[in-house]
Design a protein around this motif. Structure first.
Motif, short mmCIF file in Angstrom:
data_model
loop_
_atom_site.label_atom_id
_atom_site.label_comp_id
_atom_site.label_asym_id
_atom_site.label_seq_id
_atom_site.Cartn_x
_atom_site.Cartn_y
_atom_site.Cartn_z
N ARG A 44 -0.46 9.20 13.25
CA ARG A 44 -1.22 8.92 12.03
C ARG A 44 -0.46 8.05 11.04
N GLY A 46 -7.52 8.69 6.14
CA GLY A 46 -6.39 7.80 6.37
C GLY A 46 -6.75 6.33 6.17
N LYS A 104 0.85 -1.20 0.00
CA LYS A 104 0.00 0.00 0.00
C LYS A 104 0.88 1.25 0.00
N ASP A 150 -4.86 2.63 4.69
CA ASP A 150 -4.18 1.58 5.46
C ASP A 150 -5.16 0.45 5.80
MG MG Z 1 -1.97 7.64 6.21
#
Ligand code: MG
Ligand code: ADP
Ligand code: ASP
Length: 452
Positions: free
Chosen positions: A267, A209, A5, A212
């Protein structure tokens, strides 16, 4: 099979994408599924598009969509500089098509003066759809067989459009059917993080985010040997290197520790990422696209107690601290039952809580909810609201018998910062401390200096 990723900075422009392509080709024998985020900053711009459209600010919508179009055309031109002309033309045409679709959608919002979560998710999906289309073309330009699969046909989610949860069983079925044979045949597969679709094929997103998390879900669905999260730093550090320049990479960290750090502000990983990986015991490795030789950090179920005390610290900013000084100690349970009942009704979770029979402190994210609770309970308690930052320290010895000593050391270091509380419950793998908002970064650095 593995999942690789790449986050926003890793696909920020043509030069970054070229690096991604080289890294993936270096792992081609491991049959990688490539999951990409939107180019750095694009999701923020798309939020601005949605906001401007809702305000019926057509000029801003026009400027933003045009600059997004130009940016993606430029990234493609740079990446495909030496590619065959038909591939360059086809890719540019696909970018034009998606850009026009985005513009039409935003104009629809302008007309309706309404931007529901469903419309917003549709707008946000363009970042990942554009970046992956360019990356996939890059693999073809490098002479590789590559298929771009639309994550909305793979990731089945519920209909919580901006924070959608995946249906793991159905997603697994679809991935096994659509991705596995391609990877087994040596074809590269590229897909989007962050986006999916509900049972009626309506586009959904899984939270900021969330790339992930998508990677972890795809990894679990395919039963891969490793999930690699490629980002702009060399793994999980002892704290955010942007806040403490002396932070350094941790070679191994447990799923629990990193989950706690992520929840409290680190993060580098989406807080839910590890869940699908833990369930299937799939190793997760965080690596640096800009330093591909670095081994990064391996997330594992158990790590050696190789540090004395704290392994890493994180900071969650913009926390609202709600303190209740109860007027009558013998009604504490009833009082707390009332407070938690109101939290449930408001649909929010407390980030942390600490209390005794006279005094109770709640850490919340939502200032409006804090104000509403303060109003509701001022009859029973003196209520104080303040802005705070919550520090979270994790480490192999924090939960054990040595925990008390670690807490004492941390409390001492945080004393000059007027810590509002330092909290640890027996068995917890983390210590939480709240400090006044404006002292957060300094307090984090002081706590970080405790790491040997
Ligand atoms: Mg991120
Ligand atoms: P991506 O776009 O690749 O998903 P993010 O910006 O979401 O990347 O996450 C990477 C960033 O996380 C780093 O640039 C770093 O500033 C930040 N970060 C916060 N805490 C940590 C930590 N403990 N270790 C490493 N990075 C951290
Ligand atoms: N593009 C999304 C975001 O910026 C998801 C991600 O990058 O993980 O939040």
């Amino acid at each position: 099979m593995i999942v690789m990723k790449f986050g926003g900075t890793s696909v920020a422009d043509g030069a970054a994408m070229r690096r991604v392509i080289d890294i993936v080709l270096g792992h081609a024998d491991l049959k990688p599924l490539v999951v990409c985020s939107a180019c750095a900053g694009v999701t923020n711009k798309l939020i601005e598009v949605a906001d401007a459209a809702l305000q019926a600010d057509e000029a801003t919508v026009g400027q933003l969509t045009e600059s997004l179009r130009a940016r993606h055309l430029e990234a493609a031109a740079e990446l495909l500089l030496n590619a065959a002309e038909p591939l360059r033309r086809e890719t540019a045409a696909q970018i034009e098509e998606l850009s026009a679709e985005l513009k039409r959608l935003a104009e629809g919002v302008v007309l309706l003066r309404e931007c529901t979560p469903r419309s917003r998710a549709a707008i946000l999906s363009f970042g990942e759809r554009l970046s992956t289309l360019i990356v996939a073309a890059g693999f073809r330009a490098a002479g590789r067989d590559c298929r771009l699969l639309d994550a909305r046909e793979l990731m089945l989610t519920d209909s919580v459009y901006l924070n959608a949860a995946a249906d793991l069983a159905e997603t697994r079925k679809r991935c096994k059917k659509a991705i596995q044979p391609l990877l087994e045949s040596g074809c590269l597969v590229v897909t989007q993080g962050f986006i999916g679709a509900d049972a009626r094929n309506v586009t959904t997103t899984n939270g900021r985010g969330g790339g992930d998390l998508s990677a972890a879900i795809f990894g679990a669905a395919l039963g891969v040997a490793e999930i690699q999260i490629w980002t702009d730093v060399s793994g999980v550090y002892t704290t955010d290197p942007r806040l403490a320049p002396n932070a350094r990479t941790i070679a191994r960290i447990t799923f629990d520790e990193v989950g706690e750090l992520a929840y409290f502000g680190a993060r580098v990983l989406h807080p839910d990422t590890i869940r699908p990986a833990v369930a299937d015991a799939i190793p997760v490795r965080v690596r640096n696209t800009f330093d591909a030789e670095h081994e990064g950090t391996l997330l594992v179920p158990d790590a050696l107690p190789d540090v004395d005390g704290i392994r890493a610290v994180a900071i969650r900013k913009r926390v609202i601290l709600l303190s209740f000084a109860m007027r009558s100690a013998n009604r504490t349970s009833r009082f707390l039952a009332g407070v938690y009942n109101s939290l449930v009704n408001l649909g929010i979770e407390a980030l942390a809580a600490q209390g005794s029979e006279h005094h109770y402190v709640l850490c919340l994210e939502d200032a409006d909810a804090a104000a509403s609770l303060a109003r509701e309970f001022r009859e029973f308690a003196d209520v104080d609201i303040s802005e705070a930052a919550v520090l979270c320290a994790v480490g192999p010895r924090v939960a054990g018998a040595d925990g008390a000593a670690v807490v004492a050391r941390l409390a001492q270091v945080l004393q000059p910062f007027e810590a509002l509380f330092v909290q640890h419950h027996v068995g917890n793998i983390s210590i939480l401390a709240a400090v006044p908002a404006e002292r957060g970064d300094e307090a984090l650095r002081a706590a970080h200096d405790l790491i040997s």
